[in-house]
Scaffold this active site. Sequence first.
Site, PDB file in Angstrom:
ATOM      1  N   SER A 157      30.673  41.454  39.627  1.00  0.00           N
ATOM      2  CA  SER A 157      30.856  42.863  39.947  1.00  0.00           C
ATOM      3  C   SER A 157      29.689  43.689  39.392  1.00  0.00           C
ATOM      4  O   SER A 157      28.531  43.382  39.679  1.00  0.00           O
ATOM      5  CB  SER A 157      32.214  43.339  39.412  1.00  0.00           C
ATOM      6  OG  SER A 157      32.524  44.624  39.859  1.00  0.00           O
ATOM      7  N   ARG A 227      42.609  54.696  36.808  1.00  0.00           N
ATOM      8  CA  ARG A 227      42.857  53.264  36.686  1.00  0.00           C
ATOM      9  C   ARG A 227      43.719  52.751  37.828  1.00  0.00           C
ATOM     10  O   ARG A 227      43.478  51.659  38.370  1.00  0.00           O
ATOM     11  CB  ARG A 227      43.528  52.955  35.345  1.00  0.00           C
ATOM     12  CG  ARG A 227      43.791  51.472  35.096  1.00  0.00           C
ATOM     13  CD  ARG A 227      42.508  50.670  35.157  1.00  0.00           C
ATOM     14  NE  ARG A 227      42.721  49.285  34.758  1.00  0.00           N
ATOM     15  CZ  ARG A 227      41.800  48.337  34.821  1.00  0.00           C
ATOM     16  NH1 ARG A 227      40.595  48.639  35.260  1.00  0.00           N
ATOM     17  NH2 ARG A 227      42.063  47.115  34.432  1.00  0.00           N
ATOM     18  N   ASP A 322      37.586  40.058  49.284  1.00  0.00           N
ATOM     19  CA  ASP A 322      37.009  41.147  48.477  1.00  0.00           C
ATOM     20  C   ASP A 322      36.494  42.229  49.426  1.00  0.00           C
ATOM     21  O   ASP A 322      35.424  42.102  50.016  1.00  0.00           O
ATOM     22  CB  ASP A 322      35.871  40.600  47.612  1.00  0.00           C
ATOM     23  CG  ASP A 322      35.272  41.652  46.679  1.00  0.00           C
ATOM     24  OD1 ASP A 322      35.666  42.840  46.773  1.00  0.00           O
ATOM     25  OD2 ASP A 322      34.419  41.281  45.861  1.00  0.00           O
ATOM     26  N   HIS A 355      38.857  41.617  45.028  1.00  0.00           N
ATOM     27  CA  HIS A 355      37.695  41.683  44.142  1.00  0.00           C
ATOM     28  C   HIS A 355      37.959  40.967  42.821  1.00  0.00           C
ATOM     29  O   HIS A 355      37.051  40.380  42.230  1.00  0.00           O
ATOM     30  CB  HIS A 355      37.321  43.138  43.894  1.00  0.00           C
ATOM     31  CG  HIS A 355      36.058  43.321  43.108  1.00  0.00           C
ATOM     32  ND1 HIS A 355      34.838  42.800  43.511  1.00  0.00           N
ATOM     33  CD2 HIS A 355      35.815  43.948  41.922  1.00  0.00           C
ATOM     34  CE1 HIS A 355      33.903  43.108  42.630  1.00  0.00           C
ATOM     35  NE2 HIS A 355      34.470  43.795  41.657  1.00  0.00           N
ATOM     36  N   ASP A 356      39.190  41.019  42.347  1.00  0.00           N
ATOM     37  CA  ASP A 356      39.539  40.373  41.072  1.00  0.00           C
ATOM     38  C   ASP A 356      39.422  38.858  41.119  1.00  0.00           C
ATOM     39  O   ASP A 356      39.575  38.198  40.087  1.00  0.00           O
ATOM     40  CB  ASP A 356      40.965  40.755  40.657  1.00  0.00           C
ATOM     41  CG  ASP A 356      41.006  41.999  39.790  1.00  0.00           C
ATOM     42  OD1 ASP A 356      39.925  42.525  39.449  1.00  0.00           O
ATOM     43  OD2 ASP A 356      42.120  42.455  39.454  1.00  0.00           O
TER      44      ASP A 356
END
Length: 382
Positions: A157, A227, A322, A355-356
Site C-alpha cells: 500500500s 476510520r 483490491d 486491499h487488506d
Amino acid sequence: MPEEIPADSAGLVTPQKQLFEQPLSLSSGGKLGQYELAFETYGELNADRSNAILICHALSSDHHAAGYHDPKDKKPGWWENFIGPGKPVDSNRFFVVCSNNLGGCSGSTGPSSTNPASGKPYGPDFPIVTVRDWVESQARLSDALGITQWAAVIGGSLGGMQVLQWSIDYPERLRNAVVIAASPKLTAQNIAFNEVARQAIRTDPDFHDGCYYEHDTEPSRGLRIARMLGHITYLSDDIMGKKFGRDLRDDKIDFDFDVEFQVESYLRYQADAFVGGFDANTYLLMTKALDYFDPAGPFDNDLTRALAQARASFFVVSFTSDWRFAPSRSRKIVKALHDNNLNVSYAEIKATQGHDAFLMKIPHYVDVFGAYMDRVARECAA
C-alpha cells in the site's frame, strides 16, 4: 494473549529510537532541526552486512511489524504473517528493519511530539511530509545502522509507494524492490476518499484547528468516521457480503438509528479500537502524503522516465478484489519497469479480501512471495 509465543514468531522485540541532529529539509519547504525515528529489528546482520531488509509500513501501521513486546500481548506486529523464522521474510536469514514514518504517532517525531521551539506539541505546526521525505529519513537511518545497501526494500500500500521512491532516489542502495498492492499515484476517487476523511476530522468541534492537545481532548468523532470510511475501502464487496451480508445484530428491525446490522456493529468496533491509539493530526499528514505521491509528475506524467534511474530487481504483487489500488495500477508500474529493461516479476493474486489482502496469509501469495525472497536470501549467502 498467546499461551506461548509461536516458534515461527520473531519473538520478543524491543523498540529502539535513533536521534538525528542534522536538519532535514522537506519537500514542502519546511525543515526539521532534529527528529527521532522509532524502529524495530528482527534477526541478525551478517558479517558483510548484505542481508538487511527494510520494511515500509502503510497509512495506519507503524514500526511494530512482527513479534511481541511482551508475552502478555494479545496481538503480534501487523505483518506477523510474513516476518519470522521460516516465513517469506525469514528472520533466520535476514536482518529486518521497520521504522515508524516521520510524522507518525508511535515514537517517531510527529505532531504529538514536543516542539523544542515552543515546549508544546507541534500540532498543526508540524510540517507536511511526503513519501520522498520518508525515504530520505530512512536512508539516514540506514547510515546510522551501517547499512550501505538493502538486500530488499519491501512495502504494501503506502509502503509500496515508499519502495518505488527508494528505487528512484537511491537506486544503488537496494538490490530488490518488493511493491505490494500499491499504485504509481492515487486516482481522483482515492483522493476524494481521503478528503472526506480529513473533513470529518477537521470539522469535529474538538479539533481546535489541530491544537486539541492543549484542550486535553481529541477529535474522536471525526477520527471514528475517517476510520470507518477508510475501512470500507480496504475491504471488498465480496468479503463484506460473506462476513456480514444483511445480517441483523438482534435478529429484528428496530426502526431507529442505533446499530441494527452486523456490518454497522463491525465498523463501529473498528472505529472505537482505532481512536485513542492513533493521532488525528498524523492521520491528516499520512493521507496528504498519499495524495501528493506522484513520481511521474515531474517527468510530464511519464512513469517510464520517472523510473529510468531504477536499478533494482522488482517483484510487484496485486490482488484481484483490491478496488482501491486495483491490479491495473500495478500493471502500469510493471510496464514502466519493462520499458526500462529492468528485471521484473509480477503476480496477480486471486483474493476476495480487497486491499487488506496484502496482510493476509493467502496460500498463493505466501508461495510466490516466499519463492522470491528465498532467491534474495540465497543471493545474500552466496
